[in-house]
Design an enzyme around this catalytic site. Sequence first.
Site, PDB file in Angstrom:
ATOM      1  N   GLU A   1       9.701  -9.156  -5.994  1.00 51.52           N
ATOM      2  CA  GLU A   1      10.272  -7.787  -5.360  1.00 51.52           C
ATOM      3  C   GLU A   1      11.746  -7.859  -5.049  1.00 51.52           C
ATOM      4  OE1 GLU A   1       8.157  -7.523  -1.770  1.00 51.52           O
ATOM      5  OE2 GLU A   1       6.772  -6.345  -2.387  1.00 51.52           O
TER       6      GLU A   1
ATOM      7  N   SER B   1       0.802  -1.150  -0.132  1.00 52.17           N
ATOM      8  CA  SER B   1       0.046  -0.141  -0.075  1.00 52.17           C
ATOM      9  C   SER B   1       0.612   1.095  -0.139  1.00 52.17           C
ATOM     10  CB  SER B   1      -0.966  -0.136   1.223  1.00 52.17           C
ATOM     11  OG  SER B   1      -0.114   0.150   2.532  1.00 52.17           O
TER      12      SER B   1
HETATM   13  O1  DER Z   1       4.994  -7.605   0.696  1.00 56.21           O
HETATM   14  C1  DER Z   1       5.750  -6.799   0.632  1.00 56.21           C
HETATM   15  O2  DER Z   1       7.107  -6.832   1.145  1.00 56.21           O
HETATM   16  C2  DER Z   1       5.202  -5.247   0.694  1.00 56.21           C
HETATM   17  O3  DER Z   1       6.388  -4.364   0.525  1.00 56.21           O
HETATM   18  C3  DER Z   1       4.699  -4.965   1.842  1.00 56.21           C
HETATM   19  O4  DER Z   1       4.963  -5.895   3.045  1.00 56.21           O
HETATM   20  C4  DER Z   1       4.680  -3.630   2.503  1.00 56.21           C
HETATM   21  O5  DER Z   1       3.055  -3.125   2.531  1.00 56.21           O
HETATM   22  P1  DER Z   1       2.634  -2.017   2.948  1.00 56.21           P
HETATM   23  O6  DER Z   1       3.230  -1.032   2.397  1.00 56.21           O
HETATM   24  O7  DER Z   1       1.083  -2.112   2.831  1.00 56.21           O
HETATM   25  O8  DER Z   1       2.776  -1.902   4.309  1.00 56.21           O
END
Ligand code: DER
Length: 233
Positions: free
Chosen positions: A108, A32
Site C-alpha cells: 500500500e 473493505s
Molecule cells: O490495511 C489497511 O491499511 C487497510 O487500508 C485497512 O486498514 C482499512 O480497512 P477497512 O477499509 O476495512 O477499514
Amino acid sequence: GVIEEVKRKAAYQAVDHHITNSVRLIGIGSGSTIEYVVERLLQRGKEANANFVFIPTSFQSRHLIVHNGLTLGDVDQYPEIDVTIDGADEVDENLNAIKGGGGCHLREKVVAEAAKKFIIVADYRKNSKTLGEKWKQGIPIEVISFAHTRVIAELKKLGCENPTLRMAKAKAGPVITDNGNLVIDAYFGLVNSPGELLRKIKLLTGVVEVGLFVDMTDVVYFGNADGSVSEKK
Ligand code: DER
C-alpha cells in the site's frame, strides 16, 4: 448497517471527485472500504472504465480488480501513477494515518508513494485528533520472521508495553503477509509525533515497513455518523 452505508458514501464521493477523465493510472488499496470504490466504478459501466489501468496493493486488491473485469496494471510497468485510493485504520487532524489493519501496508505504501495524489476513504470510527486515540490495536509493523523476536525486544525499549505478533485466525500460527513476512502490532499510546516514531521503528533491524503514513495524504473522505461526508485536505 450504518457503518457500511457511510463507508459507501465516502467511497462514492472520492470516486466521483477524483476518478475522472483527467486520470488514467489508479492505485487500488486494500481492506473493505475500497470495495465500495470499485462498486462505484462498476456502476459507470465497462466503457467508462475502458481507459483506466488499476494497480493493486495486495492479493486481495488484485483479486478485486481482476474479478471485476477492470484492467490490471503493475507497479513495475507504472512506477508513477495519477491517484491511489485506500482505506485506513485511523487518521489524525494532520491527515497522518495508521494503516496495516489488513496486513497490507507495505505494498500500500509503495503504491501510495507512486501516486501524484493519495486519497483515503474511511468511516467516522477512524477520525481522530491524534493517532492512538481510537485505534488501540497498535501500529502494524511488517518484519522478517528471522528478526521478529529481536524487533519485539527493541519495540519495548522504544516504549511499547506489549508488542504482539499477529496470529492468524483461520490458520495455525502467525499471519504471513503477501510478501512472506510477519506482522507485529505495537501500541504506543497517543502518537504526537508520528514522523519521529516512524523513523525510530523503521530503523530497527528486521523491520520491513511501518503502518504510519506520514505527510503522504492529500485528501480524506470521512463518512460521518449522520450520513454526511466530510472532505478534509
Ligand atoms: O490495511 C489497511 O491499511 C487497510 O487500508 C485497512 O486498514 C482499512 O480497512 P477497512 O477499509 O476495512 O477499514
